[in-house]
Motif scaffolding. Structure first.
Motif, PDB file in Angstrom:
ATOM      1  N   MET A   1      21.196   5.136 -40.344  1.00  0.00           N
ATOM      2  CA  MET A   1      22.327   5.482 -41.166  1.00  0.00           C
ATOM      3  C   MET A   1      21.913   6.558 -42.168  1.00  0.00           C
ATOM      4  O   MET A   1      20.855   6.473 -42.773  1.00  0.00           O
ATOM      5  N   THR A   2      22.720   7.556 -42.321  1.00  0.00           N
ATOM      6  CA  THR A   2      22.430   8.665 -43.221  1.00  0.00           C
ATOM      7  C   THR A   2      22.788   8.292 -44.654  1.00  0.00           C
ATOM      8  O   THR A   2      23.893   7.813 -44.918  1.00  0.00           O
ATOM      9  N   TRP A   3      21.848   8.525 -45.567  1.00  0.00           N
ATOM     10  CA  TRP A   3      22.095   8.272 -46.994  1.00  0.00           C
ATOM     11  C   TRP A   3      23.079   9.290 -47.535  1.00  0.00           C
ATOM     12  O   TRP A   3      23.031  10.471 -47.187  1.00  0.00           O
ATOM     13  N   THR A   4      23.969   8.844 -48.390  1.00  0.00           N
ATOM     14  CA  THR A   4      24.836   9.742 -49.146  1.00  0.00           C
ATOM     15  C   THR A   4      24.782   9.331 -50.607  1.00  0.00           C
ATOM     16  O   THR A   4      24.604   8.145 -50.928  1.00  0.00           O
ATOM     17  N   ALA A   5      24.932  10.310 -51.469  1.00  0.00           N
ATOM     18  CA  ALA A   5      24.941  10.032 -52.907  1.00  0.00           C
ATOM     19  C   ALA A   5      26.100   9.095 -53.216  1.00  0.00           C
ATOM     20  O   ALA A   5      27.215   9.302 -52.730  1.00  0.00           O
ATOM     21  N   PRO A   6      25.841   8.058 -53.997  1.00  0.00           N
ATOM     22  CA  PRO A   6      26.896   7.081 -54.272  1.00  0.00           C
ATOM     23  C   PRO A   6      28.026   7.642 -55.121  1.00  0.00           C
ATOM     24  O   PRO A   6      27.859   8.649 -55.810  1.00  0.00           O
ATOM     25  N   GLU A   7      29.153   6.970 -55.045  1.00  0.00           N
ATOM     26  CA  GLU A   7      30.269   7.318 -55.917  1.00  0.00           C
ATOM     27  C   GLU A   7      29.827   7.126 -57.357  1.00  0.00           C
ATOM     28  O   GLU A   7      29.013   6.254 -57.650  1.00  0.00           O
ATOM     29  N   ALA A   8      30.339   7.950 -58.235  1.00  0.00           N
ATOM     30  CA  ALA A   8      29.984   7.867 -59.648  1.00  0.00           C
ATOM     31  C   ALA A   8      31.269   7.845 -60.466  1.00  0.00           C
ATOM     32  O   ALA A   8      32.193   8.610 -60.198  1.00  0.00           O
ATOM     33  N   THR A   9      31.311   6.976 -61.418  1.00  0.00           N
ATOM     34  CA  THR A   9      32.448   6.895 -62.318  1.00  0.00           C
ATOM     35  C   THR A   9      32.126   7.692 -63.567  1.00  0.00           C
ATOM     36  O   THR A   9      31.085   7.480 -64.192  1.00  0.00           O
ATOM     37  N   ARG A  10      32.999   8.610 -63.899  1.00  0.00           N
ATOM     38  CA  ARG A  10      32.775   9.425 -65.084  1.00  0.00           C
ATOM     39  C   ARG A  10      32.909   8.561 -66.331  1.00  0.00           C
ATOM     40  O   ARG A  10      33.880   7.843 -66.499  1.00  0.00           O
ATOM     41  N   THR A  11      31.906   8.638 -67.177  1.00  0.00           N
ATOM     42  CA  THR A  11      31.895   7.911 -68.438  1.00  0.00           C
ATOM     43  C   THR A  11      32.767   8.645 -69.442  1.00  0.00           C
ATOM     44  O   THR A  11      32.588   9.840 -69.654  1.00  0.00           O
ATOM     45  N   VAL A  12      33.693   7.935 -70.022  1.00  0.00           N
ATOM     46  CA  VAL A  12      34.517   8.508 -71.081  1.00  0.00           C
ATOM     47  C   VAL A  12      34.436   7.578 -72.284  1.00  0.00           C
ATOM     48  O   VAL A  12      34.168   6.391 -72.151  1.00  0.00           O
TER      49      VAL A  12
END
Length: 171
Positions: A1-12
């Motif tokens: 399985m190919t790694w992908t950068a995880p989803e990131a939640t923008r900090t506000v």
């Protein structure tokens, strides 16, 4: 399985607060924005040079910001003696030039860990605390402003790189 950068939640955070809250919130916002720009991309995509003749890549920005986080907060502020993050024999720009898509998961994890450790190093330190680098004295306050500016500049780069990779644009 190919790694992908995880989803990131923008900090506000709040737009009204103490000086420290404002500085840390804006830095967290820009840190999370860089991670968001990388979300869903493979190591190969992160390492791809899309804006010739520049050697800038999203993976290079990830590696560079890990180095910068380490330097200012753990080495500079906390005074820790740490080894070079990248091979010094490859020059001061090894973070941008010595890339391997296969190492992208480790490079990404290194940045998120350096962010955590940077926050830990600065948590109980006064904004007036100083450190010296290249003969100049900096307060922690100035380090925060510098880091906000550094991330903001590189997020502009990341916007262009990501758009060239897959057409993704956005805030």
């Amino acid at each position: 399985m190919t790694w992908t950068a995880p989803e990131a939640t923008r900090t506000v955070g709040p737009l009204v607060g103490s000086e420290r809250e404002t500085l840390t919130t804006f830095l967290a916002f820009y840190r999370s924005t860089l991670l968001q720009k990388c979300a869903g991309l493979t190591g190969r995509q992160l390492a791809e040079q899309t804006v010739e003749p520049s050697n800038l890549t999203l993976l290079g920005l990830i590696r560079h910001m890990a180095k910068v986080e380490r330097y200012w907060f753990r080495q500079g502020l906390a005074g820790l003696s740490l080894p070079s993050m990248y091979d010094p024999e490859k020059g001061k720009d090894a973070d941008f030039e010595d890339l391997s898509p296969d190492r992208a998961p480790e490079d990404y994890a290194r940045l998120t860990e350096e962010i955590r450790l940077a926050d830990e190093a600065a948590a109980d330190v006064s904004l007036d605390t100083t450190l010296t680098w290249r003969g100049s004295v900096y307060s922690l306050r100035t380090v925060y402003v510098h880091m906000i500016a550094e991330y903001a500049r590189h997020i502009g780069h990341a916007d262009l790189l990501r758009e060239r990779l897959d057409g993704t644009t956005g805030a």
